[in-house]
Design a protein around this motif. Structure first.
Motif, PDB file in Angstrom:
ATOM      1  N   GLY A   1      28.204  10.569 -62.661  1.00 23.17           N
ATOM      2  CA  GLY A   1      28.743  10.652 -64.007  1.00 23.17           C
ATOM      3  C   GLY A   1      27.739  10.132 -65.010  1.00 23.17           C
ATOM      4  O   GLY A   1      26.641   9.673 -64.655  1.00 23.17           O
ATOM      5  N   LEU A   2      28.133  10.206 -66.267  1.00 26.45           N
ATOM      6  CA  LEU A   2      27.231   9.855 -67.355  1.00 26.45           C
ATOM      7  C   LEU A   2      26.877   8.378 -67.364  1.00 26.45           C
ATOM      8  O   LEU A   2      27.726   7.521 -67.137  1.00 26.45           O
ATOM      9  N   VAL A   3      25.622   8.106 -67.664  1.00 30.39           N
ATOM     10  CA  VAL A   3      25.132   6.745 -67.853  1.00 30.39           C
ATOM     11  C   VAL A   3      25.424   6.360 -69.304  1.00 30.39           C
ATOM     12  O   VAL A   3      25.029   7.085 -70.227  1.00 30.39           O
ATOM     13  N   GLU A   4      26.131   5.257 -69.501  1.00 31.70           N
ATOM     14  CA  GLU A   4      26.452   4.796 -70.856  1.00 31.70           C
ATOM     15  C   GLU A   4      25.191   4.219 -71.512  1.00 31.70           C
ATOM     16  O   GLU A   4      24.260   3.776 -70.828  1.00 31.70           O
ATOM     17  N   ALA A   5      25.168   4.192 -72.825  1.00 33.61           N
ATOM     18  CA  ALA A   5      24.031   3.646 -73.573  1.00 33.61           C
ATOM     19  C   ALA A   5      23.761   2.214 -73.129  1.00 33.61           C
ATOM     20  O   ALA A   5      24.680   1.384 -73.086  1.00 33.61           O
ATOM     21  N   GLY A   6      22.536   1.923 -72.750  1.00 38.55           N
ATOM     22  CA  GLY A   6      22.136   0.582 -72.340  1.00 38.55           C
ATOM     23  C   GLY A   6      22.543   0.210 -70.922  1.00 38.55           C
ATOM     24  O   GLY A   6      22.247  -0.892 -70.465  1.00 38.55           O
ATOM     25  N   GLU A   7      23.201   1.101 -70.199  1.00 37.02           N
ATOM     26  CA  GLU A   7      23.666   0.802 -68.844  1.00 37.02           C
ATOM     27  C   GLU A   7      22.563   1.060 -67.822  1.00 37.02           C
ATOM     28  O   GLU A   7      21.799   2.015 -67.935  1.00 37.02           O
TER      29      GLU A   7
ATOM     30  N   ALA B   1      18.904  15.257 -73.739  1.00 35.51           N
ATOM     31  CA  ALA B   1      19.575  15.617 -72.495  1.00 35.51           C
ATOM     32  C   ALA B   1      20.548  14.531 -72.057  1.00 35.51           C
ATOM     33  O   ALA B   1      20.286  13.337 -72.242  1.00 35.51           O
ATOM     34  N   GLN B   2      21.656  14.963 -71.474  1.00 41.54           N
ATOM     35  CA  GLN B   2      22.585  14.014 -70.875  1.00 41.54           C
ATOM     36  C   GLN B   2      21.946  13.446 -69.618  1.00 41.54           C
ATOM     37  O   GLN B   2      21.195  14.139 -68.920  1.00 41.54           O
ATOM     38  N   VAL B   3      22.279  12.186 -69.322  1.00 41.73           N
ATOM     39  CA  VAL B   3      21.762  11.534 -68.122  1.00 41.73           C
ATOM     40  C   VAL B   3      22.947  11.070 -67.288  1.00 41.73           C
ATOM     41  O   VAL B   3      23.840  10.379 -67.784  1.00 41.73           O
ATOM     42  N   SER B   4      22.955  11.470 -66.030  1.00 39.24           N
ATOM     43  CA  SER B   4      23.984  11.063 -65.083  1.00 39.24           C
ATOM     44  C   SER B   4      23.331  10.302 -63.942  1.00 39.24           C
ATOM     45  O   SER B   4      22.122  10.410 -63.714  1.00 39.24           O
ATOM     46  N   ALA B   5      24.179   9.569 -63.217  1.00 38.58           N
ATOM     47  CA  ALA B   5      23.707   8.838 -62.042  1.00 38.58           C
ATOM     48  C   ALA B   5      24.763   8.936 -60.956  1.00 38.58           C
ATOM     49  O   ALA B   5      25.964   8.922 -61.250  1.00 38.58           O
TER      50      ALA B   5
ATOM     51  N   ALA C   1      25.612   2.457 -63.067  1.00 39.52           N
ATOM     52  CA  ALA C   1      26.422   3.603 -63.470  1.00 39.52           C
ATOM     53  C   ALA C   1      26.791   4.451 -62.252  1.00 39.52           C
ATOM     54  O   ALA C   1      27.919   4.942 -62.152  1.00 39.52           O
ATOM     55  N   ALA C   2      25.861   4.623 -61.323  1.00 35.71           N
ATOM     56  CA  ALA C   2      26.135   5.398 -60.120  1.00 35.71           C
ATOM     57  C   ALA C   2      27.282   4.780 -59.322  1.00 35.71           C
ATOM     58  O   ALA C   2      28.177   5.487 -58.853  1.00 35.71           O
ATOM     59  N   LEU C   3      27.281   3.465 -59.192  1.00 36.61           N
ATOM     60  CA  LEU C   3      28.342   2.783 -58.449  1.00 36.61           C
ATOM     61  C   LEU C   3      29.680   2.884 -59.181  1.00 36.61           C
ATOM     62  O   LEU C   3      30.723   3.141 -58.572  1.00 36.61           O
ATOM     63  N   ARG C   4      29.653   2.717 -60.495  1.00 41.35           N
ATOM     64  CA  ARG C   4      30.872   2.813 -61.306  1.00 41.35           C
ATOM     65  C   ARG C   4      31.448   4.215 -61.226  1.00 41.35           C
ATOM     66  O   ARG C   4      32.651   4.402 -61.013  1.00 41.35           O
ATOM     67  N   GLU C   5      30.589   5.209 -61.382  1.00 40.38           N
ATOM     68  CA  GLU C   5      31.053   6.590 -61.375  1.00 40.38           C
ATOM     69  C   GLU C   5      31.600   7.013 -60.013  1.00 40.38           C
ATOM     70  O   GLU C   5      32.563   7.771 -59.935  1.00 40.38           O
ATOM     71  N   PHE C   6      31.010   6.523 -58.936  1.00 40.40           N
ATOM     72  CA  PHE C   6      31.537   6.817 -57.599  1.00 40.40           C
ATOM     73  C   PHE C   6      32.988   6.366 -57.533  1.00 40.40           C
ATOM     74  O   PHE C   6      33.867   7.120 -57.108  1.00 40.40           O
ATOM     75  N   ALA C   7      33.250   5.131 -57.964  1.00 38.67           N
ATOM     76  CA  ALA C   7      34.611   4.589 -57.924  1.00 38.67           C
ATOM     77  C   ALA C   7      35.549   5.372 -58.836  1.00 38.67           C
ATOM     78  O   ALA C   7      36.694   5.655 -58.471  1.00 38.67           O
TER      79      ALA C   7
END
Length: 164
Positions: free
Chosen positions: A43-49, A2-6, A54-60
């Protein structure tokens, strides 16, 4: 697998009303006429992130601005699984954001937010660059529950419990 988002769910309480949350409308022609096309900016959580990072990065990336600061730490809302199997982790942050000031394109028409290439119309072989989200709006909890992707309504319910 499954894809994982944050994602980061901003919330505020205006002086003249109940709690509001900031949701984003998914962009592109597929979502244009759909009612439940709103989402926590995610958005998607990168491998090892780290998922929170990831939630903060994707918001921006999705809104074109850094998440606003908050006096309190972010609160984990846990995760939900959407109908397609994607797992979405979310954090709540008490903060305000002027959505009227958000800019989706620059003066030359280039996107200032993250985009995706989609085949449109379906099976046509033609691709179209669309923003991952095309607007953001503050919504009361009841209105947000009616518009958000069905599985994410649980995140709003968890936030409502935290706010009482």
């Amino acid at each position: 697998m499954a894809q994982v988002s944050a994602g980061l769910l901003l919330h505020r309480r205006p002086p003249d009303g109940g709690p509001q949350v900031l949701l984003a409308r998914m962009g592109g022609p597929f979502w244009a006429r759909r009612e439940r096309a709103w989402t926590v900016p995610k958005g998607l959580v990168e491998a090892g992130e780290d998922p929170h990072a990831a939630a903060l990065r994707e918001f921006a990336e999705e809104l074109g601005v850094a998440p606003p600061a908050s006096a309190a730490p972010d609160v984990a809302l846990g995760h939900v699984t959407q109908s397609g199997g994607k797992v979405v982790h979310a954090w709540a942050r008490a903060a305000d954001l002027d959505v009227a000031a958000l800019r989706w394109r620059d003066d030359d028409g280039r996107w200032l937010v993250s985009t995706a290439l989609v085949e449109w119309p379906p099976r046509s072989g033609r691709t179209l660059e669309v923003p991952e989200v095309d607007q953001a709006r503050w919504l009361g909890l009841d209105e947000a529950r009616a518009l958000v992707v069905a599985a994410q309504a649980e995140l709003l319910d968890r936030l409502a419990v935290l706010l009482t």
